[in-house]
Motif scaffolding. Structure first.
Motif, PDB file in Angstrom:
ATOM      1  N   ALA A  91      19.151   7.839   5.208  1.00 20.14           N
ATOM      2  CA  ALA A  91      17.790   8.389   5.176  1.00 20.14           C
ATOM      3  C   ALA A  91      17.758   9.767   4.524  1.00 20.14           C
ATOM      4  N   ASP A  92      18.817  10.566   4.734  1.00 26.75           N
ATOM      5  CA  ASP A  92      18.871  11.919   4.187  1.00 26.75           C
ATOM      6  C   ASP A  92      19.300  11.969   2.729  1.00 26.75           C
ATOM      7  N   ALA A  93      19.910  10.899   2.261  1.00 25.23           N
ATOM      8  CA  ALA A  93      20.420  10.894   0.888  1.00 25.23           C
ATOM      9  C   ALA A  93      19.260  11.038  -0.090  1.00 25.23           C
ATOM     10  N   PRO A  94      19.453  11.887  -1.095  1.00 29.51           N
ATOM     11  CA  PRO A  94      18.399  11.988  -2.095  1.00 29.51           C
ATOM     12  C   PRO A  94      18.239  10.629  -2.770  1.00 29.51           C
ATOM     13  N   SER A  95      17.036  10.222  -2.924  1.00 32.20           N
ATOM     14  CA  SER A  95      16.770   8.906  -3.497  1.00 32.20           C
ATOM     15  C   SER A  95      17.247   8.863  -4.946  1.00 32.20           C
ATOM     16  N   ALA A  96      18.117   7.916  -5.216  1.00 36.27           N
ATOM     17  CA  ALA A  96      18.574   7.725  -6.589  1.00 36.27           C
ATOM     18  C   ALA A  96      17.460   7.118  -7.421  1.00 36.27           C
ATOM     19  N   MET A  97      16.472   6.582  -6.717  1.00 33.36           N
ATOM     20  CA  MET A  97      15.376   5.939  -7.420  1.00 33.36           C
ATOM     21  C   MET A  97      14.134   6.818  -7.366  1.00 33.36           C
ATOM     22  N   ILE A  98      13.795   7.355  -8.499  1.00 26.13           N
ATOM     23  CA  ILE A  98      12.590   8.166  -8.609  1.00 26.13           C
ATOM     24  C   ILE A  98      11.587   7.359  -9.410  1.00 26.13           C
ATOM     25  N   HIS A  99      10.423   7.166  -8.841  1.00 25.68           N
ATOM     26  CA  HIS A  99       9.363   6.421  -9.512  1.00 25.68           C
ATOM     27  C   HIS A  99       8.641   7.366 -10.473  1.00 25.68           C
ATOM     28  N   ARG A 100       8.528   6.952 -11.730  1.00 30.56           N
ATOM     29  CA  ARG A 100       7.855   7.762 -12.747  1.00 30.56           C
ATOM     30  C   ARG A 100       6.803   6.918 -13.454  1.00 30.56           C
ATOM     31  N   VAL A 106       6.558  12.241 -11.948  1.00 35.17           N
ATOM     32  CA  VAL A 106       7.073  11.660 -10.705  1.00 35.17           C
ATOM     33  C   VAL A 106       5.906  11.174  -9.856  1.00 35.17           C
ATOM     34  N   LEU A 107       6.021   9.934  -9.366  1.00 33.80           N
ATOM     35  CA  LEU A 107       5.006   9.345  -8.498  1.00 33.80           C
ATOM     36  C   LEU A 107       5.464   9.457  -7.058  1.00 33.80           C
ATOM     37  N   GLN A 108       4.514   9.709  -6.162  1.00 38.94           N
ATOM     38  CA  GLN A 108       4.803   9.780  -4.738  1.00 38.94           C
ATOM     39  C   GLN A 108       3.822   8.884  -3.994  1.00 38.94           C
ATOM     40  N   ARG A 109       4.226   8.486  -2.789  1.00 37.92           N
ATOM     41  CA  ARG A 109       3.367   7.670  -1.933  1.00 37.92           C
ATOM     42  C   ARG A 109       2.045   8.405  -1.724  1.00 37.92           C
ATOM     43  N   GLY A 110       0.936   7.685  -1.879  1.00 39.91           N
ATOM     44  CA  GLY A 110      -0.383   8.259  -1.670  1.00 39.91           C
ATOM     45  C   GLY A 110      -1.043   8.775  -2.935  1.00 39.91           C
ATOM     46  N   ASP A 111      -0.303   8.817  -4.050  1.00 43.75           N
ATOM     47  CA  ASP A 111      -0.885   9.275  -5.317  1.00 43.75           C
ATOM     48  C   ASP A 111      -1.947   8.306  -5.816  1.00 43.75           C
ATOM     49  N   THR A 112      -2.757   8.809  -6.738  1.00 42.16           N
ATOM     50  CA  THR A 112      -3.726   7.975  -7.452  1.00 42.16           C
ATOM     51  C   THR A 112      -3.248   7.839  -8.890  1.00 42.16           C
ATOM     52  N   VAL A 113      -3.298   6.621  -9.404  1.00 42.21           N
ATOM     53  CA  VAL A 113      -2.906   6.360 -10.784  1.00 42.21           C
ATOM     54  C   VAL A 113      -4.017   5.606 -11.499  1.00 42.21           C
ATOM     55  N   ILE A 114      -3.979   5.663 -12.816  1.00 41.30           N
ATOM     56  CA  ILE A 114      -4.920   4.931 -13.670  1.00 41.30           C
ATOM     57  C   ILE A 114      -4.136   3.898 -14.464  1.00 41.30           C
ATOM     58  N   LEU A 115      -4.663   2.677 -14.549  1.00 38.59           N
ATOM     59  CA  LEU A 115      -4.023   1.648 -15.373  1.00 38.59           C
ATOM     60  C   LEU A 115      -4.244   1.990 -16.845  1.00 38.59           C
ATOM     61  N   SER A 138       1.729   2.860  -2.903  1.00 40.64           N
ATOM     62  CA  SER A 138       2.994   2.826  -2.163  1.00 40.64           C
ATOM     63  C   SER A 138       4.103   2.626  -3.175  1.00 40.64           C
ATOM     64  N   LEU A 139       5.277   3.147  -2.884  1.00 42.92           N
ATOM     65  CA  LEU A 139       6.420   2.988  -3.770  1.00 42.92           C
ATOM     66  C   LEU A 139       7.263   1.818  -3.295  1.00 42.92           C
ATOM     67  N   VAL A 140       7.678   0.960  -4.212  1.00 45.51           N
ATOM     68  CA  VAL A 140       8.578  -0.136  -3.860  1.00 45.51           C
ATOM     69  C   VAL A 140       9.950   0.500  -3.652  1.00 45.51           C
ATOM     70  N   PRO A 141      10.479   0.446  -2.412  1.00 50.19           N
ATOM     71  CA  PRO A 141      11.674   1.220  -2.089  1.00 50.19           C
ATOM     72  C   PRO A 141      12.925   0.862  -2.887  1.00 50.19           C
ATOM     73  N   ASP A 142      13.069  -0.386  -3.293  1.00 50.84           N
ATOM     74  CA  ASP A 142      14.300  -0.771  -3.970  1.00 50.84           C
ATOM     75  C   ASP A 142      14.120  -1.003  -5.467  1.00 50.84           C
ATOM     76  N   ASN A 143      12.971  -0.580  -6.029  1.00 47.39           N
ATOM     77  CA  ASN A 143      12.749  -0.754  -7.460  1.00 47.39           C
ATOM     78  C   ASN A 143      11.910   0.395  -7.999  1.00 47.39           C
ATOM     79  N   PRO A 144      12.524   1.328  -8.729  1.00 43.62           N
ATOM     80  CA  PRO A 144      11.784   2.489  -9.225  1.00 43.62           C
ATOM     81  C   PRO A 144      10.787   2.147 -10.328  1.00 43.62           C
ATOM     82  N   ILE A 158       2.560  -3.289  -9.293  1.00 40.50           N
ATOM     83  CA  ILE A 158       2.247  -2.832 -10.652  1.00 40.50           C
ATOM     84  C   ILE A 158       3.489  -2.166 -11.231  1.00 40.50           C
ATOM     85  N   LEU A 159       3.803  -2.484 -12.472  1.00 36.88           N
ATOM     86  CA  LEU A 159       4.915  -1.821 -13.140  1.00 36.88           C
ATOM     87  C   LEU A 159       4.507  -0.393 -13.476  1.00 36.88           C
ATOM     88  N   THR A 160       5.398   0.551 -13.207  1.00 39.38           N
ATOM     89  CA  THR A 160       5.080   1.966 -13.430  1.00 39.38           C
ATOM     90  C   THR A 160       4.840   2.288 -14.900  1.00 39.38           C
TER      91      THR A 160
END
Length: 166
Positions: A91-100, A106-115, A138-144, A158-160
């Motif tokens: 849980a403490d490990a820095p996430s190797a997966m950063i959603h962009r 960088v995308l975070q949980r709760g953000d608003t995005v436009i298609l 929401s961020l897919v935890p195992d797929n950035p 949705i693909l980032t």
């Protein structure tokens, strides 16, 4: 499969498949807990009991799933979890997966995005139009490369590469 195998979250016994929670490993989950059928939020209350598992992989899986739920009880449950030392390390490990997004933000949980592209939604009879705002992602935890959000009252993946952060 043996008779004593149950879903790690809700204890169901039918149609179990192992789902990976990086970096911890896999846990056996039923179709509802794999979120294959758009289960109601109330179903996820089973995580409150699963949070007490002695298995570090299950603890991490519950902790990870609670982070994707938009409910006060889920946030409180996650905050109150006492993780084993191994689960805490994950849980403490820095996430190797950063959603962009498509522009590298960088995308975070709760953000608003436009298609930025019209997207045909598989399994539904509509196209998500370019320019549509998707709120509270929401961020897919195992797929950035993937996020989840609601478009026309449907929860979709949705693909980032097809979104831009607002």
């Amino acid at each position: 499969m043996t008779d004593n195998v149950i879903c790690a979250f809700c204890s169901a016994t039918d149609a179990l498949i192992q789902q990976q929670f990086v970096p911890a490993g896999g846990v056996m989950l039923c179709p509802d807990c794999r979120d294959e059928s758009g289960v109601p939020l109330a179903h996820w209350r089973c995580l409150e009991g699963a949070a007490w598992s002695q298995d570090p992989v299950v603890q991490f899986a519950v902790w990870s799933k609670l982070a994707t739920l938009d409910a006060t009880w889920a946030t409180e449950c996650r905050a109150g979890m006492v993780l084993s030392p191994q689960a805490q390390t994950w849980a403490d490990a820095p996430s190797a997966m950063i959603h962009r997004d498509s522009q590298g933000q960088v995308l975070q949980r709760g953000d608003t995005v436009i298609l930025i592209k019209d997207l045909t939604v598989k399994g539904a009879n509509f196209t998500a139009k370019r320019g549509t705002a998707v709120r509270k992602i929401s961020l897919v935890p195992d797929n950035p490369g993937q996020i989840e959000g609601r478009v026309e009252d449907q929860k979709i993946v949705i693909l980032t590469e097809y979104v831009r952060k607002v």
